[in-house]
Design a protein around this motif. Structure first.
Motif, PDB file in Angstrom:
ATOM      1  N   GLY A 262     -16.006  -7.314 -15.830  1.00 35.05           N
ATOM      2  CA  GLY A 262     -15.004  -7.110 -16.871  1.00 35.05           C
ATOM      3  C   GLY A 262     -15.465  -6.252 -18.039  1.00 35.05           C
ATOM      4  N   LEU A 263     -16.564  -5.540 -17.874  1.00 38.94           N
ATOM      5  CA  LEU A 263     -17.086  -4.695 -18.951  1.00 38.94           C
ATOM      6  C   LEU A 263     -16.603  -3.264 -18.797  1.00 38.94           C
ATOM      7  CD1 LEU A 263     -20.768  -5.998 -18.918  1.00 38.94           C
ATOM      8  CD2 LEU A 263     -18.957  -6.611 -20.523  1.00 38.94           C
ATOM      9  N   LYS A 264     -16.124  -2.678 -19.883  1.00 30.59           N
ATOM     10  CA  LYS A 264     -15.698  -1.285 -19.869  1.00 30.59           C
ATOM     11  C   LYS A 264     -16.950  -0.421 -19.670  1.00 30.59           C
ATOM     12  CE  LYS A 264     -13.016   2.148 -22.313  1.00 30.59           C
ATOM     13  NZ  LYS A 264     -12.316   2.497 -23.540  1.00 30.59           N
ATOM     14  N   THR A 265     -16.911   0.435 -18.654  1.00 31.05           N
ATOM     15  CA  THR A 265     -18.065   1.218 -18.244  1.00 31.05           C
ATOM     16  C   THR A 265     -17.686   2.689 -18.161  1.00 31.05           C
ATOM     17  OG1 THR A 265     -18.861  -0.661 -16.953  1.00 31.05           O
ATOM     18  CG2 THR A 265     -19.761   1.490 -16.366  1.00 31.05           C
ATOM     19  N   TYR A 266     -18.643   3.548 -18.488  1.00 25.04           N
ATOM     20  CA  TYR A 266     -18.404   4.985 -18.381  1.00 25.04           C
ATOM     21  C   TYR A 266     -19.657   5.638 -17.809  1.00 25.04           C
ATOM     22  CZ  TYR A 266     -16.494   9.571 -19.456  1.00 25.04           C
ATOM     23  OH  TYR A 266     -15.990  10.846 -19.349  1.00 25.04           O
ATOM     24  N   TYR A 267     -19.484   6.380 -16.718  1.00 22.38           N
ATOM     25  CA  TYR A 267     -20.578   7.055 -16.022  1.00 22.38           C
ATOM     26  C   TYR A 267     -20.423   8.560 -16.200  1.00 22.38           C
ATOM     27  CZ  TYR A 267     -23.345   8.840 -12.098  1.00 22.38           C
ATOM     28  OH  TYR A 267     -24.241   9.521 -11.324  1.00 22.38           O
ATOM     29  N   ILE A 268     -21.516   9.221 -16.584  1.00 20.63           N
ATOM     30  CA  ILE A 268     -21.482  10.674 -16.755  1.00 20.63           C
ATOM     31  C   ILE A 268     -22.870  11.240 -16.478  1.00 20.63           C
ATOM     32  CG2 ILE A 268     -21.958  10.547 -19.254  1.00 20.63           C
ATOM     33  CD1 ILE A 268     -19.961  12.938 -19.560  1.00 20.63           C
TER      34      ILE A 268
ATOM     35  N   SER B  11     -15.912   8.301 -28.644  1.00 18.63           N
ATOM     36  CA  SER B  11     -15.456   7.922 -27.303  1.00 18.63           C
ATOM     37  C   SER B  11     -16.607   7.419 -26.434  1.00 18.63           C
ATOM     38  CB  SER B  11     -14.744   9.089 -26.620  1.00 18.63           C
ATOM     39  OG  SER B  11     -15.668  10.086 -26.238  1.00 18.63           O
ATOM     40  N   LEU B  12     -17.818   7.883 -26.719  1.00 24.07           N
ATOM     41  CA  LEU B  12     -18.974   7.460 -25.930  1.00 24.07           C
ATOM     42  C   LEU B  12     -19.600   6.174 -26.462  1.00 24.07           C
ATOM     43  CD1 LEU B  12     -20.514  10.996 -25.459  1.00 24.07           C
ATOM     44  CD2 LEU B  12     -19.433   9.598 -23.687  1.00 24.07           C
ATOM     45  N   VAL B  13     -19.214   5.778 -27.637  1.00 22.68           N
ATOM     46  CA  VAL B  13     -19.726   4.544 -28.229  1.00 22.68           C
ATOM     47  C   VAL B  13     -18.890   3.345 -27.775  1.00 22.68           C
ATOM     48  CG1 VAL B  13     -20.080   3.341 -30.427  1.00 22.68           C
ATOM     49  CG2 VAL B  13     -20.726   5.737 -30.210  1.00 22.68           C
ATOM     50  N   LYS B  14     -17.636   3.573 -27.412  1.00 24.48           N
ATOM     51  CA  LYS B  14     -16.701   2.492 -27.095  1.00 24.48           C
ATOM     52  C   LYS B  14     -17.053   1.659 -25.860  1.00 24.48           C
ATOM     53  CE  LYS B  14     -12.731   4.503 -29.391  1.00 24.48           C
ATOM     54  NZ  LYS B  14     -11.413   5.086 -29.248  1.00 24.48           N
ATOM     55  N   PRO B  15     -17.444   2.278 -24.727  1.00 23.17           N
ATOM     56  CA  PRO B  15     -17.683   1.454 -23.539  1.00 23.17           C
ATOM     57  C   PRO B  15     -18.815   0.448 -23.736  1.00 23.17           C
ATOM     58  CG  PRO B  15     -17.669   3.793 -22.977  1.00 23.17           C
ATOM     59  CD  PRO B  15     -17.657   3.689 -24.464  1.00 23.17           C
ATOM     60  N   SER B  16     -18.686  -0.704 -23.114  1.00 25.23           N
ATOM     61  CA  SER B  16     -19.766  -1.697 -23.155  1.00 25.23           C
ATOM     62  C   SER B  16     -20.999  -1.173 -22.444  1.00 25.23           C
ATOM     63  CB  SER B  16     -19.312  -2.995 -22.483  1.00 25.23           C
ATOM     64  OG  SER B  16     -18.204  -3.528 -23.149  1.00 25.23           O
ATOM     65  N   CYS B  17     -20.782  -0.409 -21.385  1.00 26.85           N
ATOM     66  CA  CYS B  17     -21.880   0.146 -20.597  1.00 26.85           C
ATOM     67  C   CYS B  17     -21.691   1.655 -20.473  1.00 26.85           C
ATOM     68  CB  CYS B  17     -21.910  -0.497 -19.210  1.00 26.85           C
ATOM     69  SG  CYS B  17     -23.142   0.223 -18.104  1.00 26.85           S
ATOM     70  N   LEU B  18     -22.612   2.411 -21.019  1.00 26.54           N
ATOM     71  CA  LEU B  18     -22.601   3.871 -20.888  1.00 26.54           C
ATOM     72  C   LEU B  18     -23.777   4.260 -20.009  1.00 26.54           C
ATOM     73  CD1 LEU B  18     -21.587   6.728 -21.671  1.00 26.54           C
ATOM     74  CD2 LEU B  18     -23.174   6.606 -23.618  1.00 26.54           C
ATOM     75  N   ILE B  19     -23.488   4.936 -18.909  1.00 22.08           N
ATOM     76  CA  ILE B  19     -24.531   5.379 -17.992  1.00 22.08           C
ATOM     77  C   ILE B  19     -24.594   6.895 -18.041  1.00 22.08           C
ATOM     78  CG2 ILE B  19     -25.307   5.467 -15.587  1.00 22.08           C
ATOM     79  CD1 ILE B  19     -23.672   2.845 -15.181  1.00 22.08           C
ATOM     80  N   VAL B  20     -25.724   7.417 -18.508  1.00 20.86           N
ATOM     81  CA  VAL B  20     -25.970   8.852 -18.524  1.00 20.86           C
ATOM     82  C   VAL B  20     -27.014   9.090 -17.449  1.00 20.86           C
ATOM     83  CG1 VAL B  20     -26.665  10.851 -19.880  1.00 20.86           C
ATOM     84  CG2 VAL B  20     -25.464   8.958 -20.987  1.00 20.86           C
TER      85      VAL B  20
END
Length: 189
Positions: A126-132, A156-165
């Protein structure tokens, strides 16, 4: 959460709460009495609420996966990764990844697969995630600098709970992009 020996009223109350409906078991018992509903009918109400709660949960996961930009055609999972090919001091750390630990390591060990599996697991929880990929991030930063909208991109990149770079080590950033990258890291910290 109501256990196996719970009454139909407790089960219905628990399922209703997963839908965001605050109704207690006692209130449901009173309603059932007023409407002359038996335990069988209340069990059907509980089953209906449970079905709707699970349907909502699955729809939420599907939305999170879609918004994450993770590959969906052939999703990477922890179950689909061969941990036995990892040797040395990194093996133990990588084996703990399903519990959502940190992911850093040398080239060629499957970090992209594991990063995507990590992101998928975050979505499933249930965590908002963003992959880039780092190159895409660099390009996004460069466009933001040109357009003068860096604060919006960083936000916009700070918002997700999980940011994957992914593939950070394979990308060169100029000074403005480096500053933006560290701004993202700093704000997330």
């Amino acid at each position: 959460m109501a256990g196996a020996g719970a009454s139909p009223y407790e089960l219905a109350s628990d399922a209703a709460s997963r839908l965001g409906i605050a109704v207690g078991a006692e209130e449901l018992a009173t309603l059932a009495s007023d409407l002359d509903l038996g335990d069988g009918e209340m069990a059907a109400v509980a089953a209906t609420f449970s079905y709707l709660a699970e349907k909502r949960r699955l729809a939420s996961i599907e939305t999170l996966l879609r918004l994450s930009r993770l590959p969906r055609r052939e999703p990477k999972t922890f179950e689909g990764f061969d941990f036995s090919r990892i040797q040395g001091r990194d093996a133990a750390a990588l084996g703990k990844l399903p519990s959502l630990a940190d992911l850093v390591g040398p080239g060629g060990i499957g970090k992209t697969h594991l990063a995507q599996a990590y992101g998928r697991e975050c979505c499933m929880r249930g965590l908002k995630t963003y992959y880039i990929k780092a190159t895409e991030l660099r390009d996004r930063f460069q466009k933001a600098v040109q357009r003068g909208n860096t604060s919006r991109v960083v936000s916009s990149l700070v918002k997700p709970s999980c940011l994957i770079v992914d593939e950070v080590g394979r990308c060169v950033y100029d000074r403005p992009c480096t500053d933006l990258f560290f701004d993202v890291v700093d704000r997330r910290y």
